[in-house]
Design an enzyme around this catalytic site. Structure first.
Site, PDB file in Angstrom:
ATOM      1  N   ASN A 183       0.817  -1.322   0.039  1.00  0.00           N
ATOM      2  CA  ASN A 183      -0.180  -0.122  -0.022  1.00  0.00           C
ATOM      3  C   ASN A 183       0.659   1.325   0.116  1.00  0.00           C
ATOM      4  O   ASN A 183       1.874   1.295   0.254  1.00  0.00           O
ATOM      5  CB  ASN A 183      -0.816   0.083   1.308  1.00  0.00           C
ATOM      6  CG  ASN A 183      -2.009  -1.166   1.471  1.00  0.00           C
ATOM      7  OD1 ASN A 183      -2.657  -1.299   0.578  1.00  0.00           O
ATOM      8  ND2 ASN A 183      -1.602  -1.998   2.406  1.00  0.00           N
ATOM      9  N   HIS A 226       1.817  13.960  12.782  1.00  0.00           N
ATOM     10  CA  HIS A 226       1.325  14.107  13.799  1.00  0.00           C
ATOM     11  C   HIS A 226      -0.123  13.484  14.089  1.00  0.00           C
ATOM     12  O   HIS A 226      -1.083  14.010  14.596  1.00  0.00           O
ATOM     13  CB  HIS A 226       1.441  15.540  14.404  1.00  0.00           C
ATOM     14  CG  HIS A 226       2.639  16.259  14.372  1.00  0.00           C
ATOM     15  ND1 HIS A 226       3.655  16.106  15.385  1.00  0.00           N
ATOM     16  CD2 HIS A 226       3.293  16.861  13.165  1.00  0.00           C
ATOM     17  CE1 HIS A 226       4.797  16.649  14.996  1.00  0.00           C
ATOM     18  NE2 HIS A 226       4.578  17.210  13.744  1.00  0.00           N
ATOM     19  N   HIS A 228       2.433   9.297  17.968  1.00  0.00           N
ATOM     20  CA  HIS A 228       3.374  10.100  17.441  1.00  0.00           C
ATOM     21  C   HIS A 228       4.427  10.770  18.211  1.00  0.00           C
ATOM     22  O   HIS A 228       4.336  11.044  19.574  1.00  0.00           O
ATOM     23  CB  HIS A 228       2.894  11.062  16.335  1.00  0.00           C
ATOM     24  CG  HIS A 228       2.204  12.159  16.645  1.00  0.00           C
ATOM     25  ND1 HIS A 228       0.726  12.085  17.126  1.00  0.00           N
ATOM     26  CD2 HIS A 228       2.683  13.571  16.890  1.00  0.00           C
ATOM     27  CE1 HIS A 228       0.322  13.347  17.546  1.00  0.00           C
ATOM     28  NE2 HIS A 228       1.435  14.099  17.684  1.00  0.00           N
ATOM     29  N   ASP A 288       6.990  14.030  18.525  1.00  0.00           N
ATOM     30  CA  ASP A 288       6.949  15.590  18.460  1.00  0.00           C
ATOM     31  C   ASP A 288       8.570  16.136  18.370  1.00  0.00           C
ATOM     32  O   ASP A 288       9.304  15.687  19.360  1.00  0.00           O
ATOM     33  CB  ASP A 288       6.432  16.611  19.186  1.00  0.00           C
ATOM     34  CG  ASP A 288       4.992  16.369  19.152  1.00  0.00           C
ATOM     35  OD1 ASP A 288       4.506  16.038  18.001  1.00  0.00           O
ATOM     36  OD2 ASP A 288       4.280  16.962  20.005  1.00  0.00           O
ATOM     37  N   HIS A 308       9.104  21.073  15.587  1.00  0.00           N
ATOM     38  CA  HIS A 308       7.771  21.002  15.249  1.00  0.00           C
ATOM     39  C   HIS A 308       7.073  22.347  15.761  1.00  0.00           C
ATOM     40  O   HIS A 308       5.978  22.875  15.337  1.00  0.00           O
ATOM     41  CB  HIS A 308       7.131  20.118  16.136  1.00  0.00           C
ATOM     42  CG  HIS A 308       5.638  19.906  16.156  1.00  0.00           C
ATOM     43  ND1 HIS A 308       4.705  20.119  14.933  1.00  0.00           N
ATOM     44  CD2 HIS A 308       4.821  19.763  16.982  1.00  0.00           C
ATOM     45  CE1 HIS A 308       3.603  20.195  15.424  1.00  0.00           C
ATOM     46  NE2 HIS A 308       3.343  19.906  16.634  1.00  0.00           N
ATOM     47  N   HIS A 334       4.178  22.548  24.113  1.00  0.00           N
ATOM     48  CA  HIS A 334       4.917  22.769  22.895  1.00  0.00           C
ATOM     49  C   HIS A 334       5.820  23.864  22.976  1.00  0.00           C
ATOM     50  O   HIS A 334       7.292  23.806  22.574  1.00  0.00           O
ATOM     51  CB  HIS A 334       4.045  22.961  21.635  1.00  0.00           C
ATOM     52  CG  HIS A 334       3.295  21.708  21.131  1.00  0.00           C
ATOM     53  ND1 HIS A 334       1.952  21.417  22.032  1.00  0.00           N
ATOM     54  CD2 HIS A 334       3.367  21.143  20.224  1.00  0.00           C
ATOM     55  CE1 HIS A 334       1.805  20.248  21.409  1.00  0.00           C
ATOM     56  NE2 HIS A 334       2.294  20.038  20.275  1.00  0.00           N
TER      57      HIS A 334
END
Length: 268
Positions: free
Chosen positions: A69, A76, A80, A82, A86, A214
């Site tokens: 495939n 994200h 996942h 970071d 990011h 973040h």
């Protein structure tokens, strides 16, 4: 875990312990499929694409002996990783391909606030919570991971339940802005792992700075791992975490397989 391994032959001891079941492997990874929840971004931001498979061959005229495939997804999506770049604060601190492999295998500890989050979906972890945890369990692991159990993994089968949004936005647990700054600047950890769609609380767009997990952690060159499963099976301390993102050149992150090594009897 030291009681299982031999100081004279640590790798051989590890292999033997894995083979005998003395060390168990717990999969912390959510299933990646078209129904995997994805964060809804504001209209002024490009949407995150859901995961999709494009069938290329399935033992047919496109490839008689093979099934394969194409993969279409955002970096994200699902469980996942970071990377620092990011976020704008970490723009010069490395992409996912730059992460030293030694940072991807490290000790981990669990702080459990699932009861508090069940009572209040906007619950926020504070510096005081972490200081109290350390008084009971010892210091956070240098170069390791803090795994924040909220119970939110039980919602991960459903986009609506997982994001828990209303007219005021998503309502999911997270950490305070001061806690994010403290973890970035004063704690020895390499990264934060969570069960929610991202490392920030659902209402973090209202914090100062916005999305402080973040802002601070990635700005300090630290990491995030999200949408974890099975944190309820891990001991408070004594886990070794293996985080395996794809080595994407220039990537801001990657879907990841995340595994925990736990000494037998430590798995709940």
């Amino acid at each position: 875990m030291s009681s299982t391994l031999s100081a004279e032959d640590p790798l051989g001891g590890l292999a033997s312990a894995l083979a005998s079941g003395g060390i168990e492997v717990v999969d912390l990874t959510a299933l990646l499929s078209p129904s995997t929840p994805v964060l809804d971004l504001p209209p002024d931001m490009a949407p995150i694409p859901h995961f999709e498979l494009e069938e290329l061959a399935r033992y047919d005229e496109r490839g008689r002996t093979s099934y394969q495939n194409g993969i279409h997804t955002g970096e994200h999506v699902g469980t996942h990783f970071d990377a620092p770049c990011h976020w704008v604060t970490g723009a010069d601190k490395g992409d996912v391909a730059d992460v030293p492999v030694r940072r991807l295998v490290a000790p981990a500890v669990v702080i459990d606030k699932s009861a508090e989050c069940a009572a209040d979906p906007d619950f926020l972890l504070t510096v005081e919570h972490l200081q109290e945890w350390q008084r009971e369990h010892g210091p956070l692991p240098a170069g390791g991971w803090l795994l924040y159990r909220t119970g939110w993994a039980a919602r991960s089968h459903d986009q609506h339940l997982f994001l828990n949004a209303d007219d005021s936005g998503p309502h999911t647990p997270g950490i305070t802005a001061e806690c994010a700054r403290w973890l970035a600047d004063e704690s020895p950890i390499a990264g934060l792992g969570v069960e929610t769609v991202g490392t920030d609380a659902g209402q973090a767009f209202t914090f100062t700075p916005q999305f402080p997990a973040h802002h601070h952690l990635l700005g300090a060159g630290k990491y995030g791992v999200t949408q974890l499963q099975n944190l309820d099976r891990l001991p408070v301390t004594g886990t070794v975490l293996i985080v395996a993102p794809l080595r994407i050149a220039g990537g801001s992150g990657s879907p990841a397989r995340v595994l925990a090594l736990v000494e037998k009897g430590g798995v709940r």
